[in-house]
Design a protein around this motif. Structure first.
Motif, mmCIF file in Angstrom:
data_model
loop_
_atom_site.group_PDB
_atom_site.id
_atom_site.type_symbol
_atom_site.label_atom_id
_atom_site.label_comp_id
_atom_site.label_asym_id
_atom_site.label_seq_id
_atom_site.Cartn_x
_atom_site.Cartn_y
_atom_site.Cartn_z
ATOM 1 N N THR A 1 -1.465 7.073 -1.352
ATOM 2 C CA THR A 1 -2.298 5.882 -1.592
ATOM 3 C C THR A 1 -3.493 5.853 -0.650
ATOM 4 N N TYR A 2 -3.262 6.124 0.621
ATOM 5 C CA TYR A 2 -4.364 6.061 1.579
ATOM 6 C C TYR A 2 -5.352 7.210 1.366
ATOM 7 N N ALA B 1 -7.428 6.010 -1.484
ATOM 8 C CA ALA B 1 -8.355 4.954 -1.069
ATOM 9 C C ALA B 1 -9.529 5.526 -0.269
ATOM 10 N N ALA C 1 -4.280 -0.985 0.425
ATOM 11 C CA ALA C 1 -4.602 0.073 1.385
ATOM 12 C C ALA C 1 -6.023 -0.098 1.909
ATOM 13 N N SER D 1 0.811 -1.220 0.000
ATOM 14 C CA SER D 1 0.000 0.000 0.000
ATOM 15 C C SER D 1 0.848 1.276 0.000
ATOM 16 N N ASN E 1 -2.017 -1.325 -5.169
ATOM 17 C CA ASN E 1 -1.644 -0.540 -3.994
ATOM 18 C C ASN E 1 -2.884 0.000 -3.292
#
Length: 284
Positions: free
Chosen positions: A58-59, A62, A255, A34, A251
């Motif tokens: 990435t987070y 997400a 995540a 992630s 990824n």
């Protein structure tokens, strides 16, 4: 006196460490993935075991959704986490409340066919949602409960297991306590609220952890009763992220998986003491 055996102690600790490693390593791989880009994960080289530098990016993608560099559209996970949280809390609290009341009625009220009623409840253990999924879906659909929180939770609230556990605990309550409460003028509901519920708090805590995780991890039932993405729980969000695009943003998927694991892990960690006590309390 317990004999100390250093070799046996070392062996047991090694087995425990190996078990922890087996459980934690896939989670660590998901976390590492992630923090990297989809191109790095999809490359032919082995996945690096060192976290990358794309964690925040990435987070954020997400949680709030958006477009990736490859042009894929990512659905936000935050609403899905909210749906899963509402469903898990409703199922856990609902199961505990209904089971407490049903066990209280079976143990402390005298009515015809009381034993038959209990065994009818207990027999439902052989009829999980997967077995009765067809008629249950038909009822939910006829009542207009598709794509609603009620449709996601109400068919899963009843619990024969929790009813049985509370019944067994109530049977251990001394009759003298019941008589003392009656002499003090306590009615059935007051005895239930002021005596039985406080005495059952460790069992309630243990069942809350189990039922919260059960409600959080639901997949098959939400897959049937939800057609709107606004009512998708996070487990369906992971499935959608994997099968919804031609090119999978691994990824973001990893995540999402890490985010989906956090609430149950937090509940277990915060309630670990009560959970263990509720399972092994010697007073029971």
């Amino acid at each position: 006196m317990v004999e100390r055996r250093p070799a046996l102690t070392l062996l047991s600790h090694l087995v425990l460490a190996l078990g922890v490693l087996i459980v934690v390593f896939p989670v660590y791989i998901a976390f590492v993935g992630s923090t990297q880009t989809a191109e790095q994960i999809s490359s032919s080289h082995p996945l690096s075991l060192v976290p990358g530098g794309h964690l925040i990016e990435t987070y954020r993608l997400a949680l709030v959704g958006g477009k990736t560099s490859g042009g894929a559209t990512i659905a936000p996970v935050a609403p899905m986490l909210w749906v899963s949280l509402v469903c898990a809390l409703t199922i856990a609290i609902g199961k505990i409340a209904i089971s407490l009341l049903s066990a209280f009625a079976i143990v402390y009220f005298r009515f015809p066919l009381r034993g038959l009623v209990f065994w009818m409840i207990f027999v439902t253990l052989m009829l999980p949602v997967e077995v009765r999924i067809g008629p249950t879906y038909a009822v939910v659909s006829d009542l207009g409960m598709l794509n609603t929180y009620a449709g996601l939770t109400v068919p899963l609230i009843a619990s024969a297991t929790a009813t049985f556990l509370f019944r067994q605990f109530f049977l251990t309550v001394p009759d003298e306590l019941v008589e003392a409460a009656r002499i003090d003028g306590a009615g059935p509901l007051r005895f239930f609220k002021d005596v039985l519920v406080p005495m059952s708090r460790t069992s309630i805590a243990a069942l809350f952890v189990i039922q919260f995780i059960y409600g959080w991890n639901q997949y098959l039932w939400p897959l049937l009763v939800t057609t709107s993405e606004d009512m998708y729980p996070v487990v369906l969000g992971i499935k959608r992220a994997i099968f919804g695009e031609v090119y999978v943003e691994w990824n973001v998927v990893m995540a999402t998986a890490i985010l989906a694991m956090l609430p149950p892990a937090i509940v277990v960690i915060l309630m670990q003491k009560w959970f263990v006590k509720g399972l092994v309390d010697s007073e029971k």
